[in-house]
Design an enzyme around this catalytic site. Structure first.
Site, PDB file in Angstrom:
ATOM      1  N   GLU A 100      37.470  60.877  25.560  1.00  0.00           N
ATOM      2  CA  GLU A 100      37.736  62.085  25.517  1.00  0.00           C
ATOM      3  C   GLU A 100      37.214  63.306  24.797  1.00  0.00           C
ATOM      4  O   GLU A 100      36.841  64.539  25.664  1.00  0.00           O
ATOM      5  CB  GLU A 100      37.832  61.945  27.088  1.00  0.00           C
ATOM      6  CG  GLU A 100      38.564  61.336  27.777  1.00  0.00           C
ATOM      7  CD  GLU A 100      36.781  60.508  28.711  1.00  0.00           C
ATOM      8  OE1 GLU A 100      35.635  60.949  28.321  1.00  0.00           O
ATOM      9  OE2 GLU A 100      37.313  59.314  29.303  1.00  0.00           O
ATOM     10  N   ARG A 129      31.562  69.020  16.887  1.00  0.00           N
ATOM     11  CA  ARG A 129      30.250  68.409  17.619  1.00  0.00           C
ATOM     12  C   ARG A 129      29.195  69.411  17.296  1.00  0.00           C
ATOM     13  O   ARG A 129      29.885  70.953  17.964  1.00  0.00           O
ATOM     14  CB  ARG A 129      30.690  68.012  19.300  1.00  0.00           C
ATOM     15  CG  ARG A 129      29.469  67.834  19.857  1.00  0.00           C
ATOM     16  CD  ARG A 129      29.964  66.862  21.297  1.00  0.00           C
ATOM     17  NE  ARG A 129      30.761  68.118  22.240  1.00  0.00           N
ATOM     18  CZ  ARG A 129      29.429  68.039  23.331  1.00  0.00           C
ATOM     19  NH1 ARG A 129      28.749  66.880  23.592  1.00  0.00           N
ATOM     20  NH2 ARG A 129      30.485  68.580  24.211  1.00  0.00           N
ATOM     21  N   GLY A 170      16.105  64.026  31.325  1.00  0.00           N
ATOM     22  CA  GLY A 170      15.132  64.794  32.555  1.00  0.00           C
ATOM     23  C   GLY A 170      13.714  64.600  33.021  1.00  0.00           C
ATOM     24  O   GLY A 170      13.119  64.828  33.374  1.00  0.00           O
ATOM     25  N   ASP A 192      28.308  58.947  23.998  1.00  0.00           N
ATOM     26  CA  ASP A 192      28.198  58.137  24.721  1.00  0.00           C
ATOM     27  C   ASP A 192      27.082  57.046  24.086  1.00  0.00           C
ATOM     28  O   ASP A 192      25.753  57.137  24.144  1.00  0.00           O
ATOM     29  CB  ASP A 192      28.480  57.768  26.384  1.00  0.00           C
ATOM     30  CG  ASP A 192      29.847  58.268  26.555  1.00  0.00           C
ATOM     31  OD1 ASP A 192      30.691  58.692  25.549  1.00  0.00           O
ATOM     32  OD2 ASP A 192      30.391  59.157  27.596  1.00  0.00           O
ATOM     33  N   TRP A 252      35.717  67.328  25.232  1.00  0.00           N
ATOM     34  CA  TRP A 252      33.696  67.352  25.998  1.00  0.00           C
ATOM     35  C   TRP A 252      34.230  67.261  27.259  1.00  0.00           C
ATOM     36  O   TRP A 252      32.175  67.708  27.488  1.00  0.00           O
ATOM     37  CB  TRP A 252      33.306  66.655  24.658  1.00  0.00           C
ATOM     38  CG  TRP A 252      33.490  65.082  25.179  1.00  0.00           C
ATOM     39  CD1 TRP A 252      34.000  64.549  25.776  1.00  0.00           C
ATOM     40  CD2 TRP A 252      32.148  64.340  24.452  1.00  0.00           C
ATOM     41  NE1 TRP A 252      33.449  63.206  26.270  1.00  0.00           N
ATOM     42  CE2 TRP A 252      32.713  63.092  25.477  1.00  0.00           C
ATOM     43  CE3 TRP A 252      30.713  63.958  23.666  1.00  0.00           C
ATOM     44  CZ2 TRP A 252      31.724  61.598  24.732  1.00  0.00           C
ATOM     45  CZ3 TRP A 252      31.157  62.842  23.685  1.00  0.00           C
ATOM     46  CH2 TRP A 252      31.167  61.722  23.839  1.00  0.00           C
ATOM     47  N   ASP A 301      39.600  55.138  32.307  1.00  0.00           N
ATOM     48  CA  ASP A 301      38.602  55.254  32.973  1.00  0.00           C
ATOM     49  C   ASP A 301      39.177  55.304  34.569  1.00  0.00           C
ATOM     50  O   ASP A 301      38.159  55.577  35.159  1.00  0.00           O
ATOM     51  CB  ASP A 301      38.057  53.787  32.849  1.00  0.00           C
ATOM     52  CG  ASP A 301      37.750  53.731  31.374  1.00  0.00           C
ATOM     53  OD1 ASP A 301      36.689  54.257  30.878  1.00  0.00           O
ATOM     54  OD2 ASP A 301      38.772  53.423  30.341  1.00  0.00           O
TER      55      ASP A 301
END
Length: 542
Positions: A188, A240, A257, A358, A411, A471
């Site tokens: 994460e 990042r 999108g 990811d 993040w 998770d």
């Protein structure tokens, strides 16, 4: 001065294996990721290699994912899943002839055929293919915590942080045959002060933090987030890049999108009559996502137009070119930074933009993602102003000299830990901390034991690690698959406590032995590590 861009993918799925069910719904997460994400990613790497495009990628692969990719039961079940889905895709294609959905249906038939062909060519060995690309310098492989635990949630029990880091690295080596990686992906992207000391003690040289970890660091980095810094324990920390993240991840403005891209939430498993799905349904007739989706995003409303693969492909190339151009512009605006590292302290280091995502975004949620990724890498390789590089290679050339203390960060939503430790997931941590006390108590009394006590202790450690997976907290907070997450939490907690007791019981009954045998067969996670390889991971002095 040219700058660098590091594309970083993090590949992880929760450890799911249910031999007690002929067709487990949760095992489909792995099967979907294989044909939609991992095999297409290997295809990207193969094509770049064939065209001699030099565009190194950094890829983190979690131990749970590696373990599942080495599991013969799961690999056989994936092949069965692929055959069933291919048959369904053929029926969908036949019923779509002459309609606006014909092109989309044909695309899925071709993609599934390609996945089957790639799988056969690999002999089902995805980790082996990744290792070959790594050996050729096209990929730098990293790993993460043993079960992708949210490490700041374990701050009250630092022994578990230590074990998660060390066993993650050991598991990677055991499952791949490769050396422990220099880099480590924090689950994460979650950091808290002090975690860097455990990373350094385990031999980790670098990691990636979210941007605000450095923006709020003490002292503030002189170059901002444009070059890595050293933590107080000496671990190199990359930041990042927020703009790169926003362009791909943003729900409102991100590339996935766009109206011409495939709509994720419309699926033939939800749209077609049950009689036409040929068994691709859940228990009690529950409808399932199959991965065959024939509509495009179109707009925010419920009405969706047919998906046009050619238009989407063209748009992916446009977005890849825009991504490269924006990275070039960003690097030109940054320029060189002081404090750099090599060869002397005052020499400027070229800026680096780190773009982590990811891996499952590319192909699963965003069908066009692998094509975007390929053309972005090709564009970067041809740029000359935004040069693709792996994180480790950058550090070899420009080791950081400036020392700062990064701030706590993730993040995730809100930038901190509420998503994993807030009210929706709080019940997980009670189970985790109680189970840890039981397991560490057994470890202090039974370390090095042989026979049944030693086996029970080893399996208790494995169950504790599985309980600590991030998770389950994610599912609870997201409101997705909550009953499954709660069931896994309760099961691993109860098993860990019972195993800890069994390890200390000199008079175990035959029923206990049978139960342990069955449990080890049910959950063979990290069976490659036994005895000291598991047990000494909690020790601060090793």
């Amino acid at each position: 001065m040219p700058g660098y861009v590091a594309l970083v993918l993090h590949a992880h799925l929760p450890y799911v294996r249910h031999p007690e069910h002929a067709r487990s719904l949760e095992e489909r997460w792995l099967f979907e990721a294989l044909w939609e994400c991992y095999l297409p990613l290997l295809g990207v790497l193969d094509r770049l290699a064939a065209d001699r495009v030099v565009a190194p990628l950094t890829l983190s692969v979690s131990p749970p994912l590696l373990a599942m990719l080495r599991d013969e039961l799961l690999l056989r079940r994936f092949e069965d899943h692929l055959r069933r889905l291919t048959a369904l895709a053929a029926r969908v294609e036949a019923r779509s002839v002459g309609s606006g959905f014909a092109a989309a249906a044909a695309l899925y038939r071709a993609r599934l055929a390609g996945a089957a062909s790639a799988w056969a060519a690999l002999g089902g060995d995805v980790p082996g293919a990744l290792l070959r690309h790594a050996a050729a310098g096209r990929v730098e492989l990293l790993t993460t915590a043993a079960t992708h635990a949210y490490l700041p949630g374990l701050l009250p029990t630092p022994a578990s942080i230590r074990a998660q880091i060390r066993l993650g690295r050991r598991a990677f080596a055991a499952l791949t045959g490769a050396p422990e990686p220099r880099g480590f992906w924090l689950p994460e992207c979650a950091y808290a002060p002090g975690i860097d000391a455990e990373l350094a003690a385990a031999g980790v040289r670098f990691t990636v933090l979210d941007a605000h970890a450095l923006a709020l660091a003490a002292p503030a980095p002189s170059a901002g987030a444009s070059v890595p810094v050293r933590s107080p324990a000496g671990v190199a920390c990359f930041a990042r890049d927020r703009d790169s993240a926003r362009e791909v991840w943003s729900r409102d403005a991100g590339y996935p999108g766009h109206p011409v891209y495939r709509e994720f939430y419309r699926d033939v498993g939800l749209d077609l009559p049950e009689r036409e799905l040929d068994g691709e349904i859940g228990p009690g007739g529950a409808r399932l996502m199959t991965g065959l989706k024939l509509h495009r995003v179109t707009g925010p409303g419920p009405d969706k137009a047919p998906y046009d693969p050619a238009r989407a492909s063209a748009q992916a190339r446009v977005h890849a070119a825009a991504f490269v151009a924006r990275r070039e512009a960003a690097l030109e605006s940054i320029g060189g930074a002081p404090w750099a590292g090599a060869p002397g302290r005052g020499a400027p280091a070229p800026p680096i933009l780190v773009a982590p995502y990811d891996a499952e975004l590319f192909g699963h949620f965003w069908l066009e993602g692998p094509e975007f990724l390929e053309h972005a890498l090709r564009g970067l390789a041809a740029s000359g102003r935004a040069v693709p590089i792996a994180l480790g290679a950058y550090l070899e050339r420009h080791p950081p000299a400036e020392v700062v203390a990064p701030a706590a960060s993730t993040w995730g939503e809100g930038g901190y830990g509420a998503f994993w430790t807030g009210p929706s997931a709080a019940r997980l941590w009670r189970h985790a901390h109680h189970a840890e006390r039981a397991v560490l108590g057994a470890l202090s009394r039974c370390r090095g034991a042989g026979g049944l006590p030693g086996r029970a202790l080893d399996q208790a450690i494995r169950e504790l690690l599985l309980l600590q997976s991030s998770d389950w907290a994610f599912m609870m907070s997201a409101g997705d698959m909550v009953p499954y997450a709660e069931a896994r939490t309760r099961a691993h907690a109860a098993r860990a406590r019972r195993l800890a007791g069994l390890a200390q019981d000199p008079s175990a009954a035959p029923a206990d032995v049978a139960w342990l045998d069955a449990l080890c067969a049910l959950d063979p996670f990290l069976a490659e590590l036994t005895g000291p390889a598991l047990q000494d991971a909690f020790d601060p002095w090793r």
